[in-house]
Design an enzyme around this catalytic site. Structure first.
Site, PDB file in Angstrom:
ATOM      1  N   CYS A  66       0.848  -1.177   0.000  1.00 43.83           N
ATOM      2  CA  CYS A  66       0.000   0.000   0.000  1.00 43.83           C
ATOM      3  C   CYS A  66       0.888   1.232   0.000  1.00 43.83           C
ATOM      4  O   CYS A  66       2.099   1.139   0.133  1.00 43.83           O
ATOM      5  CB  CYS A  66      -0.963  -0.002   1.189  1.00 43.83           C
ATOM      6  SG  CYS A  66      -0.181  -0.261   2.773  1.00 43.83           S
ATOM      7  N   GLU A  86       8.095  -2.000  -3.036  1.00 46.69           N
ATOM      8  CA  GLU A  86       7.995  -2.849  -1.850  1.00 46.69           C
ATOM      9  C   GLU A  86       8.266  -4.319  -2.138  1.00 46.69           C
ATOM     10  O   GLU A  86       8.939  -4.984  -1.363  1.00 46.69           O
ATOM     11  CB  GLU A  86       6.606  -2.723  -1.209  1.00 46.69           C
ATOM     12  CG  GLU A  86       6.341  -1.384  -0.588  1.00 46.69           C
ATOM     13  CD  GLU A  86       5.054  -1.349   0.214  1.00 46.69           C
ATOM     14  OE1 GLU A  86       4.682  -2.378   0.820  1.00 46.69           O
ATOM     15  OE2 GLU A  86       4.421  -0.282   0.242  1.00 46.69           O
ATOM     16  N   GLU A 111      -4.998   6.372  10.599  1.00 48.34           N
ATOM     17  CA  GLU A 111      -5.161   6.072   9.175  1.00 48.34           C
ATOM     18  C   GLU A 111      -6.546   6.563   8.769  1.00 48.34           C
ATOM     19  O   GLU A 111      -7.545   5.928   9.074  1.00 48.34           O
ATOM     20  CB  GLU A 111      -5.047   4.562   8.909  1.00 48.34           C
ATOM     21  CG  GLU A 111      -3.649   4.027   8.985  1.00 48.34           C
ATOM     22  CD  GLU A 111      -2.804   4.378   7.769  1.00 48.34           C
ATOM     23  OE1 GLU A 111      -3.214   5.203   6.925  1.00 48.34           O
ATOM     24  OE2 GLU A 111      -1.710   3.827   7.669  1.00 48.34           O
ATOM     25  N   GLU A 113      -8.102   7.427   5.442  1.00 51.85           N
ATOM     26  CA  GLU A 113      -7.751   7.336   4.030  1.00 51.85           C
ATOM     27  C   GLU A 113      -8.961   7.116   3.134  1.00 51.85           C
ATOM     28  O   GLU A 113      -9.925   6.459   3.520  1.00 51.85           O
ATOM     29  CB  GLU A 113      -6.742   6.201   3.815  1.00 51.85           C
ATOM     30  CG  GLU A 113      -5.452   6.468   4.560  1.00 51.85           C
ATOM     31  CD  GLU A 113      -4.362   5.462   4.294  1.00 51.85           C
ATOM     32  OE1 GLU A 113      -3.196   5.856   4.408  1.00 51.85           O
ATOM     33  OE2 GLU A 113      -4.665   4.295   3.982  1.00 51.85           O
TER      34      GLU A 113
END
Length: 182
Positions: A66, A86, A111, A113
């Protein structure tokens, strides 16, 4: 952690500004994010364990990867960039759904989002960036659900939250059989 700007958005994902990533998480401001779920040809989820050195949720299992689009970067570009950074995988990803969440983390960060969720398929093994992830594995849906129910503390909060929606879209995505990039 170097200063990275993220895109602040309203509840409709309309950009409202930009701010440094850590400050956004400290203030709990709504911002744009990308979440990637990669599957193998058996339909199993590719998971990563976040590196212990991450500024939040280090050592926890999560979705494939992510991150956040940079100002001026599209969500698909950001998702494919984060997958390369990643997990060392270069895939064409497919946008599948959007979801918004606001959840406190254990270290005082939040978070909050507006997430763009992407799926991809490959049987290629990842090549981990050890600053991002220190382990990976595949898991089938039922095994993953059992493990999360028994030990939710081993998983990132957003993974637990978004997984049910990912599972709801998973069979249709797998049935459509998008091209495998490996």
């Amino acid at each position: 952690m170097s200063a990275i700007e993220v895109i602040l958005v309203d509840k409709n994902d309309t950009p409202t500004g930009k701010m440094e990533k850590l400050e956004v998480h400290e203030k709990g401001l709504l911002h744009r994010a990308v979440t990637v779920y990669v599957f193998n040809r058996k339909g199993e989820f590719l998971l990563q364990r976040r590196a212990a050195s991450k500024y939040h949720c280090g050592g926890l299992w999560s979705n494939t990867c992510c991150g956040h689009p940079f100002p001026g970067e599209g969500t698909q570009q950001a998702a494919e960039r984060r997958l390369r950074e990643e997990m060392g995988l270069s895939l064409s990803l497919h946008p599948v759904f959007e979801i918004s969440y606001n959840m406190p983390l254990h270290n005082g960060l939040t978070e909050h989002e507006y997430g763009h969720i992407f799926f991809g398929i490959t049987d290629e093994p990842p090549v981990l960036n050890i600053e991002e992830a220190d382990a990976w594995r595949y898991s089938n849906v039922k095994g993953l659900q059992r493990e999360m129910a028994a030990s939710p503390e081993r998983f990132t909060p957003w993974f637990i939250y978004t997984l049910s929606e990912a599972i709801a879209h998973h069979p249709a995505f797998m049935a459509a059989d998008p091209p495998c990039d490996s």
